[in-house]
Design an enzyme around this catalytic site. Structure first.
Site, PDB file in Angstrom:
ATOM      1  N   ASP A  11      -4.659  -4.614 -17.615  1.00 41.72           N
ATOM      2  CA  ASP A  11      -3.696  -3.630 -18.127  1.00 41.72           C
ATOM      3  C   ASP A  11      -3.993  -3.154 -19.551  1.00 41.72           C
ATOM      4  O   ASP A  11      -3.077  -2.779 -20.286  1.00 41.72           O
ATOM      5  CB  ASP A  11      -2.260  -4.209 -18.092  1.00 41.72           C
ATOM      6  CG  ASP A  11      -1.843  -4.624 -16.691  1.00 41.72           C
ATOM      7  OD1 ASP A  11      -2.331  -4.020 -15.726  1.00 41.72           O
ATOM      8  OD2 ASP A  11      -1.030  -5.562 -16.565  1.00 41.72           O
ATOM      9  N   ASP A  41     -12.339  -4.502 -18.449  1.00 42.58           N
ATOM     10  CA  ASP A  41     -12.379  -5.896 -18.004  1.00 42.58           C
ATOM     11  C   ASP A  41     -11.169  -6.738 -18.422  1.00 42.58           C
ATOM     12  O   ASP A  41     -11.098  -7.914 -18.131  1.00 42.58           O
ATOM     13  CB  ASP A  41     -13.701  -6.571 -18.400  1.00 42.58           C
ATOM     14  CG  ASP A  41     -14.010  -6.352 -19.857  1.00 42.58           C
ATOM     15  OD1 ASP A  41     -13.149  -5.779 -20.559  1.00 42.58           O
ATOM     16  OD2 ASP A  41     -15.100  -6.731 -20.289  1.00 42.58           O
ATOM     17  N   GLU A  42     -10.190  -6.132 -19.100  1.00 42.14           N
ATOM     18  CA  GLU A  42      -8.972  -6.878 -19.424  1.00 42.14           C
ATOM     19  C   GLU A  42      -7.789  -6.330 -18.634  1.00 42.14           C
ATOM     20  O   GLU A  42      -7.670  -5.106 -18.477  1.00 42.14           O
ATOM     21  CB  GLU A  42      -8.672  -6.720 -20.925  1.00 42.14           C
ATOM     22  CG  GLU A  42      -9.120  -7.908 -21.759  1.00 42.14           C
ATOM     23  CD  GLU A  42      -8.599  -7.733 -23.170  1.00 42.14           C
ATOM     24  OE1 GLU A  42      -7.657  -8.432 -23.544  1.00 42.14           O
ATOM     25  OE2 GLU A  42      -9.130  -6.858 -23.873  1.00 42.14           O
ATOM     26  N   HIS A  83       0.513   0.998 -13.073  1.00 41.99           N
ATOM     27  CA  HIS A  83       1.301  -0.159 -13.497  1.00 41.99           C
ATOM     28  C   HIS A  83       2.768   0.275 -13.631  1.00 41.99           C
ATOM     29  O   HIS A  83       3.062   1.324 -14.199  1.00 41.99           O
ATOM     30  CB  HIS A  83       0.773  -0.685 -14.835  1.00 41.99           C
ATOM     31  CG  HIS A  83       1.435  -1.961 -15.255  1.00 41.99           C
ATOM     32  ND1 HIS A  83       1.093  -3.181 -14.723  1.00 41.99           N
ATOM     33  CD2 HIS A  83       2.450  -2.192 -16.131  1.00 41.99           C
ATOM     34  CE1 HIS A  83       1.859  -4.128 -15.259  1.00 41.99           C
ATOM     35  NE2 HIS A  83       2.677  -3.548 -16.118  1.00 41.99           N
ATOM     36  N   GLU A 127       6.605   6.141  -9.187  1.00 43.36           N
ATOM     37  CA  GLU A 127       5.171   5.845  -9.061  1.00 43.36           C
ATOM     38  C   GLU A 127       4.509   6.753  -8.031  1.00 43.36           C
ATOM     39  O   GLU A 127       3.445   7.315  -8.271  1.00 43.36           O
ATOM     40  CB  GLU A 127       4.965   4.388  -8.635  1.00 43.36           C
ATOM     41  CG  GLU A 127       5.204   3.382  -9.730  1.00 43.36           C
ATOM     42  CD  GLU A 127       4.779   1.989  -9.278  1.00 43.36           C
ATOM     43  OE1 GLU A 127       3.604   1.806  -8.944  1.00 43.36           O
ATOM     44  OE2 GLU A 127       5.636   1.094  -9.250  1.00 43.36           O
ATOM     45  N   GLY A 177       0.786  -1.240   0.000  1.00 40.47           N
ATOM     46  CA  GLY A 177       0.000   0.000   0.000  1.00 40.47           C
ATOM     47  C   GLY A 177       0.808   1.275   0.000  1.00 40.47           C
ATOM     48  O   GLY A 177       0.330   2.325   0.441  1.00 40.47           O
ATOM     49  N   SER A 178       2.039   1.224  -0.569  1.00 43.78           N
ATOM     50  CA  SER A 178       2.849   2.448  -0.517  1.00 43.78           C
ATOM     51  C   SER A 178       2.326   3.521  -1.477  1.00 43.78           C
ATOM     52  O   SER A 178       2.439   4.720  -1.183  1.00 43.78           O
ATOM     53  CB  SER A 178       4.320   2.140  -0.786  1.00 43.78           C
ATOM     54  OG  SER A 178       4.547   1.773  -2.123  1.00 43.78           O
ATOM     55  N   ASN A 179       1.748   3.110  -2.598  1.00 37.22           N
ATOM     56  CA  ASN A 179       1.162   4.110  -3.509  1.00 37.22           C
ATOM     57  C   ASN A 179      -0.063   4.763  -2.883  1.00 37.22           C
ATOM     58  O   ASN A 179      -0.265   5.976  -2.997  1.00 37.22           O
ATOM     59  CB  ASN A 179       0.818   3.468  -4.849  1.00 37.22           C
ATOM     60  CG  ASN A 179       2.024   3.370  -5.745  1.00 37.22           C
ATOM     61  OD1 ASN A 179       2.470   4.368  -6.308  1.00 37.22           O
ATOM     62  ND2 ASN A 179       2.585   2.172  -5.868  1.00 37.22           N
TER      63      ASN A 179
HETATM   64  C1  GRF Z   1       3.078  -0.972  -7.676  1.00 38.30           C
HETATM   65  O1  GRF Z   1       4.279  -1.245  -8.325  1.00 38.30           O
HETATM   66  C2  GRF Z   1       1.971  -0.739  -8.681  1.00 38.30           C
HETATM   67  O2  GRF Z   1       2.399  -0.145  -9.851  1.00 38.30           O
HETATM   68  C3  GRF Z   1       1.498  -2.145  -8.963  1.00 38.30           C
HETATM   69  O3  GRF Z   1       1.590  -2.803  -7.726  1.00 38.30           O
HETATM   70  C4  GRF Z   1       2.585  -2.193  -6.921  1.00 38.30           C
HETATM   71  C5  GRF Z   1       1.944  -1.829  -5.625  1.00 38.30           C
HETATM   72  O4  GRF Z   1       2.865  -1.356  -4.674  1.00 38.30           O
HETATM   73  N1  GRF Z   1       0.173  -2.169  -9.554  1.00 38.30           N
HETATM   74  P1  GRF Z   1       2.310  -0.722  -3.350  1.00 38.30           P
HETATM   75  O5  GRF Z   1       1.397  -1.750  -2.695  1.00 38.30           O
HETATM   76  O6  GRF Z   1       1.588   0.528  -3.690  1.00 38.30           O
HETATM   77  O7  GRF Z   1       3.506  -0.456  -2.479  1.00 38.30           O
END
Ligand code: GRF
Length: 207
Positions: A149, A146-147, A108, A178, A11-13
């Protein structure tokens, strides 16, 4: 703009967006965090931040239809305007996809359409990028359909691949980007600068 999150892992993003919201840098309110993983860092972070959190998975809802309905009603119940998939490893069900069509975004860690799709997650993405001898990779933020990426790309940011990179070193460089790029892009969505219905942008708009 009320944001609901779905996250499976650390959950860092999601945390980057929460921090930006708390600091008043972006106009979003995190309203709920849903995870398929009861032990996830994402749920722990949400609890620490005082954000509503729910564990919803095939363990809590064995029938896929029920799970889909539970996810949808949780998002609707918390009045989410936008849904951010922040490392969510499951596919969303058709009811949630339909109800939030055009309002679900995913991040992504590569320049889609390259290095996306089945099996392209986590360290596998960066291993594939290095194996192919790429000199650059990046981050893609796109609408979810629904696909895996495949939905319309909203924004991309390039990250260099450097000589001697290991998958882990590259992953760390991409992850740092990110965090910043997700905050920037969600901020632009919240300000109406990126229209969610805008659809595909062309590659010349990659930064
Ligand atoms: C990230 O690299 C994101 O791009 C991908 O999954 C990862 C999640 O990392 N979809 P975090 O859980 O946000 O640290």
């Amino acid at each position: 703009m009320n944001v609901g999150f779905l996250a499976s892992g650390r959950g860092s993003n999601m945390q980057a967006l929460i921090d930006a919201a708390k600091a008043g840098r972006i106009g979003i309110r995190p309203v709920v965090v849903i995870s398929n993983n009861s032990d996830s860092g994402a749920l722990e972070r949400a609890a620490r931040e005082g954000i509503a959190c729910r564990h919803l998975s095939s363990a809590t809802h064995p029938a896929p239809d029920d799970l889909d309905r539970a996810i949808l009603s949780t998002l609707v119940g918390h009045k989410a305007d936008l849904v951010v998939l922040a490392g969510y490893m499951k596919k969303l069900g058709p009811q949630t996809l339909r109800a939030f069509k055009g309002r679900i975004v995913n991040i992504h860690p590569a320049l889609l359409p390259k290095y996306g799709g089945h099996g392209m997650y986590g360290i596998h993405v960066h291993e594939a990028v290095l194996k192919a001898g790429e000199t650059e990779t990046g981050v893609t933020i796109h609408i979810v359909d629904d696909e895996y990426d495949k939905g319309p790309i909203l924004a991309q940011s390039r990250v260099p691949v450097r000589p001697g990179d290991t998958p882990e070193i590259l992953a760390a460089r991409v992850l740092e980007r990110e965090h910043a790029f997700l905050v920037e892009t969600i901020g632009r969505i919240a300000r109406g600068e990126i229209k969610l219905s805008a659809g595909k942008r062309d590659a010349s708009q990659i930064t």
